[in-house]
Each structure stands twice: as structure tokens, then as C-alpha cells.
Write an enzyme that holds these catalytic residues in place. Structure first.
Site, PDB file in Angstrom:
ATOM      1  N   HIS A 186       0.839  -1.189   0.000  1.00 55.95           N
ATOM      2  CA  HIS A 186       0.000   0.000   0.000  1.00 55.95           C
ATOM      3  C   HIS A 186       0.878   1.244   0.000  1.00 55.95           C
ATOM      4  O   HIS A 186       2.117   1.164  -0.021  1.00 55.95           O
ATOM      5  CB  HIS A 186      -1.001  -0.015   1.158  1.00 55.95           C
ATOM      6  CG  HIS A 186      -0.396  -0.074   2.532  1.00 55.95           C
ATOM      7  ND1 HIS A 186       0.420   0.904   3.050  1.00 55.95           N
ATOM      8  CD2 HIS A 186      -0.513  -1.013   3.516  1.00 55.95           C
ATOM      9  CE1 HIS A 186       0.769   0.593   4.278  1.00 55.95           C
ATOM     10  NE2 HIS A 186       0.234  -0.567   4.588  1.00 55.95           N
ATOM     11  N   CYS A 218       1.581  -6.189  16.328  1.00 59.86           N
ATOM     12  CA  CYS A 218       2.909  -5.587  16.576  1.00 59.86           C
ATOM     13  C   CYS A 218       3.998  -6.640  16.727  1.00 59.86           C
ATOM     14  O   CYS A 218       5.171  -6.347  16.571  1.00 59.86           O
ATOM     15  CB  CYS A 218       2.898  -4.764  17.871  1.00 59.86           C
ATOM     16  SG  CYS A 218       2.037  -3.200  17.786  1.00 59.86           S
ATOM     17  N   HIS A 264      -2.128  -0.356  17.268  1.00 62.91           N
ATOM     18  CA  HIS A 264      -3.214  -0.919  16.456  1.00 62.91           C
ATOM     19  C   HIS A 264      -4.590  -0.744  17.095  1.00 62.91           C
ATOM     20  O   HIS A 264      -5.601  -1.064  16.468  1.00 62.91           O
ATOM     21  CB  HIS A 264      -2.938  -2.401  16.177  1.00 62.91           C
ATOM     22  CG  HIS A 264      -1.738  -2.623  15.319  1.00 62.91           C
ATOM     23  ND1 HIS A 264      -0.469  -2.785  15.827  1.00 62.91           N
ATOM     24  CD2 HIS A 264      -1.606  -2.645  13.966  1.00 62.91           C
ATOM     25  CE1 HIS A 264       0.392  -2.925  14.834  1.00 62.91           C
ATOM     26  NE2 HIS A 264      -0.261  -2.839  13.698  1.00 62.91           N
ATOM     27  N   LYS A 285      -3.045   6.301  10.440  1.00 63.03           N
ATOM     28  CA  LYS A 285      -2.038   5.507   9.739  1.00 63.03           C
ATOM     29  C   LYS A 285      -2.727   4.488   8.837  1.00 63.03           C
ATOM     30  O   LYS A 285      -3.728   3.891   9.209  1.00 63.03           O
ATOM     31  CB  LYS A 285      -1.150   4.774  10.744  1.00 63.03           C
ATOM     32  CG  LYS A 285      -0.046   3.945  10.086  1.00 63.03           C
ATOM     33  CD  LYS A 285       0.685   3.090  11.090  1.00 63.03           C
ATOM     34  CE  LYS A 285       1.737   2.230  10.397  1.00 63.03           C
ATOM     35  NZ  LYS A 285       2.380   1.269  11.323  1.00 63.03           N
ATOM     36  N   LYS A 294      -4.359  -2.384   7.103  1.00 60.06           N
ATOM     37  CA  LYS A 294      -5.435  -3.280   6.680  1.00 60.06           C
ATOM     38  C   LYS A 294      -6.569  -3.244   7.701  1.00 60.06           C
ATOM     39  O   LYS A 294      -7.749  -3.289   7.343  1.00 60.06           O
ATOM     40  CB  LYS A 294      -4.875  -4.696   6.532  1.00 60.06           C
ATOM     41  CG  LYS A 294      -5.869  -5.734   6.062  1.00 60.06           C
ATOM     42  CD  LYS A 294      -5.199  -7.090   5.950  1.00 60.06           C
ATOM     43  CE  LYS A 294      -6.186  -8.164   5.518  1.00 60.06           C
ATOM     44  NZ  LYS A 294      -5.538  -9.507   5.450  1.00 60.06           N
ATOM     45  N   CYS A 297      -3.711  -2.266  22.319  1.00 56.96           N
ATOM     46  CA  CYS A 297      -2.403  -1.868  21.791  1.00 56.96           C
ATOM     47  C   CYS A 297      -2.430  -0.380  21.426  1.00 56.96           C
ATOM     48  O   CYS A 297      -3.364   0.077  20.754  1.00 56.96           O
ATOM     49  CB  CYS A 297      -2.084  -2.709  20.556  1.00 56.96           C
ATOM     50  SG  CYS A 297      -0.713  -2.083  19.572  1.00 56.96           S
ATOM     51  N   CYS A 334       0.582  -8.098  21.620  1.00 54.61           N
ATOM     52  CA  CYS A 334      -0.162  -7.683  20.434  1.00 54.61           C
ATOM     53  C   CYS A 334       0.333  -8.494  19.246  1.00 54.61           C
ATOM     54  O   CYS A 334       1.519  -8.405  18.880  1.00 54.61           O
ATOM     55  CB  CYS A 334       0.018  -6.184  20.175  1.00 54.61           C
ATOM     56  SG  CYS A 334      -0.717  -5.641  18.610  1.00 54.61           S
ATOM     57  N   HIS A 344       3.844   1.563   2.385  1.00 54.35           N
ATOM     58  CA  HIS A 344       5.050   0.834   1.973  1.00 54.35           C
ATOM     59  C   HIS A 344       5.793   1.603   0.878  1.00 54.35           C
ATOM     60  O   HIS A 344       7.024   1.715   0.899  1.00 54.35           O
ATOM     61  CB  HIS A 344       4.684  -0.549   1.437  1.00 54.35           C
ATOM     62  CG  HIS A 344       3.934  -1.413   2.403  1.00 54.35           C
ATOM     63  ND1 HIS A 344       2.769  -2.055   2.060  1.00 54.35           N
ATOM     64  CD2 HIS A 344       4.173  -1.739   3.696  1.00 54.35           C
ATOM     65  CE1 HIS A 344       2.331  -2.757   3.092  1.00 54.35           C
ATOM     66  NE2 HIS A 344       3.162  -2.579   4.098  1.00 54.35           N
TER      67      HIS A 344
END
Length: 528
Positions: free
Chosen positions: A38, A149, A171, A321, A324, A168, A146, A41
Site C-alpha cells: 500500500h 505488533c 493498532h 495511519k 489493513k 495496543c 499484540c 510501503h
């Protein structure tokens, strides 16, 4: 990349910040294959690519590495959910990353997968060295973990989200409780050694505010961390105890060493001594692992520490951020159809200062494209070619050795070089665009399109062609295809990325007599 010694070609008074090193090794994080590539990246990968291309322009042999992280609990669970083996799952996803980087014109020399044998050999070597040094010991761990993570958290690090406690902080979903026998790396032994090393290498962490965050983690106290799991099957067994599978960070981080032959013999081992240490490009969410765990692991193993860590912010979508889990993933390849490859690359590099968070919007993407590329660079290339065609018979003319643009070109190169060396692509491109703006202003001042053909017009257009030649070189790390198109349209031969700085930026190297062609618009304006 370190500061370089001055090498001044004829016509350039280089700033003291411009320099060269013998070799440079640039790495991105390796990307986890639980989802397809994505924009997040692509962000770091394009920055690494541009830094690599600049380093090569400066004549520095440069190795650029990216790749995929393919072990761990998330992959095992994802594969089970789809009814395939973890290897089958990773074999399907990893090539999509390699294909995406090819589509984005990424000039990486190597693409490493953590399922490769060379990586397994390097992990075993690093683990064994740390174990032999007495810094890995067996213990029992119980704690909150997590999965996303791959990290354990203390109670005071967890947050409440939508009424759910113990979530977390990254996330924002509940952690799980694990209890099992693990091997631990004794990170707590390295606090003073890490602080002393960073004090002796004050430029190792950039930008400064991100580096201060890393140092704050060390000063706040270091806890030993688990490096193995017995409940996990998908991973690399410990070399001295195969009941345990290597857990996350000894596996993932060692890819940087594996790609240059660490743990190998013969020519591959020579690569390690030639290329290491590295400049790591990382995101702010993995500072603890890269800037605390990793250097301590290398100290234990007797391996030289990285040369530099460049810590980037996040490219946010709607203030969050990309992930997914959040469902806000942007596929970078979709954007190329709308704005072109170089338009997309330019936005990624120029919109946000590296180290800061950026907020991606389609409106911002198109606005940056229209203002910087269509209105500035594209307009300059078109108007120069048009005037040369009408007033100079389509043949390039020589620049004035004492042109008013000469100082603008010198300044643009010196500042561009400084900011690339500082790993600040947005500021480097702004410095390059300073020469574009100066050249457009120079043409507005002289208005050669209103003058009769003759010496005065020839001189103005020769200056503009020379400025465009230098611009093509300086912008080539960011927009390589466009830079080559400009290079060819002003009649230059060969490859623009075969030029070598600083010599190629010396004023007066445009070759008069070249055929200049206008061609189609480099950046047609886009309407929202």
C-alpha cells in the site's frame, strides 16, 4: 551517508557540506506479507530509491535493499485462515511487493525474503554469537501481547479504545495474554553502552526530534525481551535448541546483514565486509526495535553498528495511519493511472518533510502535480523549446559564461546536495525547483518571445537550456523518466543518470548545435 570532501569542478564553488564516501548501503524496512503493498510501503521505498539514485549521481557505489518479512504468528494465522501452508501464502504475496517496486521504477539491487536460506544462515550466526556471549538466557514469560505488533506490552503502555481496556497503542485493539518458556535477550545490560555509543555518534539518528524519541526510550530503562516461542511453528529454529522458534526481531532485523553475506563464506562474506554498515530508513513505529534492540544485538554479537538511522513519520489518510485493520489502505499503483509515475513519485518525495507525518489527500496530490510539475517544470521545458524553435531555428545556443543564472545554478546544486546528504528529499527538491523558478523569472524578465531573432535571444535561450540541463540532472533521483525526457528534448545524448556530480553541474556544459524538440506536454494539467 557521511559528509563528503569538497571536489570543485570548473565553475562551481561548492558548499562545504557536499562530499563523497567510498560506499553506501541503504535499506528500507522489510514489509510484512500479511497484506498487499500500500501507499505506506511505497512511501519509504520511493524515498530510499531517490536517496540511492542521488548517491550514485555523486559517484558513490551504492547498494539498495528492500524485501519482505515472512515469518511469525500473523502469517501462520493468515495462512491457516485461507487453508494453505505459510510458505504457500508468502510465495503468493511476496512477489506482489517485488512487482509493485518494479512498476514504481525502484532501483533496488536486492530483494530479500526471510524464507531464503541465506537469511536463515545469517540469523543462526547472529543468534549463536549472542548466545555464546552470554546475552541470551532461558526464562519464563507471562504477559500481554499484540499479535499485529509482535510485541509484549506493560500495563502502563496499553490504552482504552471504545470501552475496551488493554488495547495496543499502535493498532488500538485488545492484546492477548501469553505465558510460556522463552529465551530472552538481556537488553537491560546495554543501557549505558547504547547511550555512550549514541553520544559518540551524535549524527546517527535523524531527524533530531525522532532521534530524541529513541534516546528517551533508552533513558527510561530497558527491559529484557523474548526472542523465541515454543507455541509457534512458522519460523527459524534456534541453533542450540530447536524446540524454540526465533521470535520476530532476531529474525526480521538480521535481513540487513543477510543481504550482504553475513554468516556466509567466500565472495558473499566479502560483500559483508565491503558494504556494512548500513543507512536504515525506518518508520517511527519501529524505532524501539531498530534503534534500541538492534544496536544492542549487534554489540553483543561483536558486529559494527549501522552508520545511520533515518526515521520517517507516517503518511496518514484521514488522520490515521494506513493499515489493513483500519480499512484506509491506498494502493499506490492505482494513483499512477491518474497522475503518472513521476507525478506520484514527486508527490511522495516533495509533499512532506521526512520525519514528519503527512496526510494524503487526492486533492493534495493533484494540487502538487499542477503547481510544481505542470506550472513550473513542464511549463519551463515547453516555453524554452517553443522559443528555440521559433527564434533559433530549433537549434540550441551556448549559455553566457557570466549569466545571471549561473549563481542560481551554483546555489541550487549546493543546496540540493546538502539536503540529499541530510536525507531530506522535500528540501532537496525545493532547492532544485529554486533553479526552475529562477529560470522562469529570467525568461519573464527578458521576454525572448517578443524579440527578433539574434544574439540577444540566442544568449537568453542558451542560458535557459543550460539551466534545464542542470535541472534534469538534479531532479533525476526523484523523477527519472521525466528527467531523461527533458535531457533528450534539449538535445543531450546518453543517459542523464550516467552523469556524475559535482562536475556535471558546472555552468557552461550545454552543447550548442543540439536539436531541441518540444514534444507533448510533460505534465498535462489535471482538473479535479
Amino acid at each position: 551517508m557521511t559528509r563528503l570532501q569538497n571536489r570543485a569542478p570548473v565553475g562551481i564553488d561548492l558548499a562545504s557540506s557536499v562530499a563523497t564516501v567510498s560506499r553506501t548501503y541503504v535499506t528500507t524496512p522489510i514489509y510484512y506479507v500479511n497484506a498487499e503493498p500500500h501507499l505506506g510501503h511505497a512511501y519509504t521505498t520511493i524515498i530510499g530509491d531517490a536517496i540511492t539514485r542521488w548517491s550514485r549521481l555523486m559517484g558513490t557505489p551504492t547498494k539498495f535493499l528492500t524485501g519482505t518479512d515472512e515469518h511469525g504468528l500473523k502469517i501462520q494465522q493468515a495462512a491457516e485462515a485461507e487453508g494453505v501452508t505459510p510458505q504457500e501464502f508468502t510465495d503468493r504475496i511476496a512477489p506482489k511487493f517485488a512487482a509493485a517496486w518494479e512498476k514504481l521504477n525502484i532501483a533496488n539491487d536486492d530483494f530479500i525474503r526471510t524464507t531464503e536460506q541465506r537469511h536463515k544462515d545469517a540469523v543462526a550466526e547472529l543468534l549463536q554469537r549472542c548466545y555464546d556471549a552470554g546475552d541470551i538466557e532461558l526464562d519464563t514469560f507471562a504477559g500481554k501481547y499484540c499479535v499485529a505488533c509482535e510485541e509484549y506490552y506493560q500495563d502502563d503502555e496499553l490504552i482504552e479504545v471504545d470501552g475496551h481496556a488493554d488495547c495496543c497503542p499502535i493498532h488500538q485493539r485488545p492484546v492477548q495474554y501469553f505465558e510460556e518458556e522463552n529465551y530472552f535477550f538481556r537488553l537491560s545490560r546495554f543501557q549505558d553502552r547504547l547511550l555512550d555509543w549514541y553520544a559518540a555518534h551524535p549524527n546517527a539518528l535523524t531527524p533530531e526530534h525522532r532521534g530524541n524519541e529513541a534516546l528517551g526510550l533508552i533513558r527510561s530503562g530497558l527491559r529484557d525481551f523474548s526472542i523465541s516461542r515454543t507455541s509457534l511453528e512458522w519460523g527459524i529454529p534456534l541453533p542450540w535448541d530447536e524446540k524454540h522458534v526465533t521470535y520476530v526481531w532476531f529474525d526480521a532485523l538480521t535481513n540487513y546483514l543477510a543481504a550482504v553475506g553475513f554468516g556466509s563464506s567466500g565472495e558473499d562474506a566479502q560483500d559483508y565486509t565491503d558494504w556494512w554498515p548500513a543507512t536504515h530508513l525506518i518508520g517511527k513505529d519501529i524505532v524501539r526495535q531498530h534503534c534500541v534492540y538492534w544496536p544492542a544485538m549487534l554489540m553483543s554479537a561483536g558486529v559494527e553498528l549501522p552508520q545511520r538511522w533515518a526515521i520517517g513519520g507516517w503518511l496518514l489518510v484521514g488522520g490515521e495511519k494506513m493499515s489493513k485493520t483500519s480499512g484506509n489502505v491506498v494502493n499506490p499503483l492505482d494513483l499512477i493511472d491518474d497522475i503518472g509515475l513521476d507525478g506520484f513519485r514527486y508527490y511522495v518525495l516533495a509533499e512532506t518533510a521526512y520525519g514528519n507525518d503527512g496526510d494524503f489527500t487526492y486533492e493534495g496530490l493533484v494540487g502538487k502535480y499542477n503547481s510544481d510539475l505542470a506550472n513550473n517544470l513542464g511549463n519551463l521545458a515547453a516555453r524554452v523549446a517553443t522559443v528555440v524553435e521559433k527564434k533559433c531555428g530549433g537549434i540550441g545556443t551556448p549559455p553566457d559564461p557570466d549569466s545571471a543564472l549561473r549563481e542560481a545554478a551554483r546555489s541550487a546544486f549546493a543546496d540540493t546536495a546538502k539536503f540529499w546528504d541530510d536525507l531530506q528529499p522535500s528540501r532537496a527538491l525545493d532547492a532544485t525547483w529554486g533553479l526552475i523558478r529562477a529560470t522562469n523569472g529570467y525568461l519573464e524578465q527578458h521576454e525572448p518571445w517578443k524579440a527578433e531573432p539574434g544574439t540577444a535571444v540566442d544568449t537568453v535561450m542558451g542560458d535557459a537550456l543550460e539551466a534545464l540541463r542542470i535541472v534534469a540532472i538534479l531532479c533525476s533521483p526523484a523523477i527519472p523518466d521525466t528527467a531523461q525526457a527533458v535531457w533528450e528534448r534539449i538535445g543531450m545524448r546518453g543517459r542523464v543518470d550516467d552523469q556524475r556530480l559535482p562536475d556535471a553541474a558546472a555552468w557552461g556544459r550545454y552543447e550548442p548545435g543540439n536539436t531541441v524538440v518540444k514534444g507533448d506536454p510533460l505534465f498535462p494539467r489535471i482538473k479535479l
